[in-house]
Design a protein around this motif. Structure first.
Motif, PDB file in Angstrom:
ATOM      1  N   ILE A   9     -39.144   9.637 -19.814  1.00  0.00           N
ATOM      2  CA  ILE A   9     -38.420   9.386 -20.938  1.00  0.00           C
ATOM      3  C   ILE A   9     -39.088   8.840 -22.190  1.00  0.00           C
ATOM      4  N   ASP A  10     -40.027   7.618 -22.029  1.00  0.00           N
ATOM      5  CA  ASP A  10     -40.724   7.069 -22.974  1.00  0.00           C
ATOM      6  C   ASP A  10     -41.613   8.032 -23.504  1.00  0.00           C
ATOM      7  N   ARG A  11     -42.548   9.085 -22.745  1.00  0.00           N
ATOM      8  CA  ARG A  11     -43.256   9.911 -23.090  1.00  0.00           C
ATOM      9  C   ARG A  11     -42.618  11.137 -23.928  1.00  0.00           C
ATOM     10  N   CYS A  12     -41.586  11.531 -23.360  1.00  0.00           N
ATOM     11  CA  CYS A  12     -40.827  12.691 -24.335  1.00  0.00           C
ATOM     12  C   CYS A  12     -40.241  12.004 -25.583  1.00  0.00           C
ATOM     13  N   PHE A  13     -39.717  10.739 -25.740  1.00  0.00           N
ATOM     14  CA  PHE A  13     -39.426  10.100 -26.942  1.00  0.00           C
ATOM     15  C   PHE A  13     -40.610   9.868 -27.916  1.00  0.00           C
ATOM     16  N   PHE A  14     -41.625   9.496 -27.484  1.00  0.00           N
ATOM     17  CA  PHE A  14     -42.862   9.402 -28.296  1.00  0.00           C
ATOM     18  C   PHE A  14     -43.312  10.570 -28.790  1.00  0.00           C
ATOM     19  N   ILE A 147     -44.729   5.191 -32.599  1.00  0.00           N
ATOM     20  CA  ILE A 147     -44.715   3.746 -32.059  1.00  0.00           C
ATOM     21  C   ILE A 147     -43.654   2.957 -32.304  1.00  0.00           C
ATOM     22  N   VAL A 148     -43.214   2.955 -33.945  1.00  0.00           N
ATOM     23  CA  VAL A 148     -42.093   2.301 -34.289  1.00  0.00           C
ATOM     24  C   VAL A 148     -40.902   2.484 -33.578  1.00  0.00           C
ATOM     25  N   GLY A 149     -40.624   3.943 -33.295  1.00  0.00           N
ATOM     26  CA  GLY A 149     -39.416   4.337 -32.606  1.00  0.00           C
ATOM     27  C   GLY A 149     -39.436   3.940 -31.455  1.00  0.00           C
ATOM     28  N   ILE A 152     -38.628   0.347 -31.378  1.00  0.00           N
ATOM     29  CA  ILE A 152     -37.320  -0.030 -31.256  1.00  0.00           C
ATOM     30  C   ILE A 152     -36.472   0.396 -30.025  1.00  0.00           C
ATOM     31  N   LYS A 153     -36.688   1.404 -29.343  1.00  0.00           N
ATOM     32  CA  LYS A 153     -36.067   1.808 -28.277  1.00  0.00           C
ATOM     33  C   LYS A 153     -36.111   0.787 -27.267  1.00  0.00           C
ATOM     34  N   GLU A 154     -37.214   0.229 -27.055  1.00  0.00           N
ATOM     35  CA  GLU A 154     -37.580  -0.843 -25.976  1.00  0.00           C
ATOM     36  C   GLU A 154     -36.805  -2.021 -26.364  1.00  0.00           C
ATOM     37  N   ILE A 155     -36.759  -2.545 -27.547  1.00  0.00           N
ATOM     38  CA  ILE A 155     -36.059  -3.780 -28.007  1.00  0.00           C
ATOM     39  C   ILE A 155     -34.575  -3.547 -27.917  1.00  0.00           C
TER      40      ILE A 155
END
Length: 176
Positions: A9-14, A147-149, A152-155
């Protein structure tokens, strides 16, 4: 298993935010082109009035407007208002164009995001075609936005986990 899914999911989001981020320089360029077109059109109309002012008012467009406003004919008075609005439009479009052309790239992005004309942006987006530019500023913009996105997703994910833990521990305390 959850970690693997989260990693995917992180890779797709990135990737998605990166692709969207690299579109920003292209959007700014197309916005500049649209602004230039609006400005050229407004200047074309204004130059016709300036020609009249050159012939009859020693080139003083303001004097021509004042004379038109003092006229008893309503259509002439209305023409004065049209000329004033056209002058304001030219000034406005020039300042908009200046904000996205005469500065460093980061200032152009800032001016575009904060000050750009929303109607012209909407029109630009209507005709916008997605591209994958290989210019350095586009790649950097895409990477920064991605990276900012992701941060934000992680936070947000972390805050949701903390809140859900707190809520579940409160439920357990109430059960006791």
């Amino acid at each position: 298993m959850f970690r693997i899914i989260n990693n995917i999911i992180d890779r797709c989001f990135f990737t998605i935010t990166f692709i969207l981020g690299v579109q920003l320089p292209g959007l700014i360029i197309q916005y500049k082109h649209r602004l230039s077109g609006h400005l050229s059109e407004a200047e074309l109309h204004l130059v016709q009035f300036q020609t009249l002012a050159d012939r009859h008012y020693q080139g003083d467009l303001s004097a021509m407007i004042i004379k038109y406003q003092a006229n008893s004919e309503p259509s002439i008075v209305n023409t004065a208002e049209i000329i004033k609005q056209l002058m304001l439009r030219v000034d406005y479009l020039q300042s908009q164009l200046s904000g996205v052309t005469n500065n460093a790239y980061i200032e152009q992005v800032y001016n575009f995001i904060i000050y750009a004309d929303r109607t012209i942006i909407k029109d630009t987006l209507t005709d916008f075609s997605i591209t994958i530019p290989l210019a350095l500023n586009a790649l950097v913009t895409g990477a920064v936005i991605a990276i900012v996105g992701l941060l934000i997703k992680e936070i947000v994910g972390y805050l949701i986990r903390v809140i859900s833990k707190k809520m579940s521990s409160e439920k357990q305390l109430k059960k006791r």
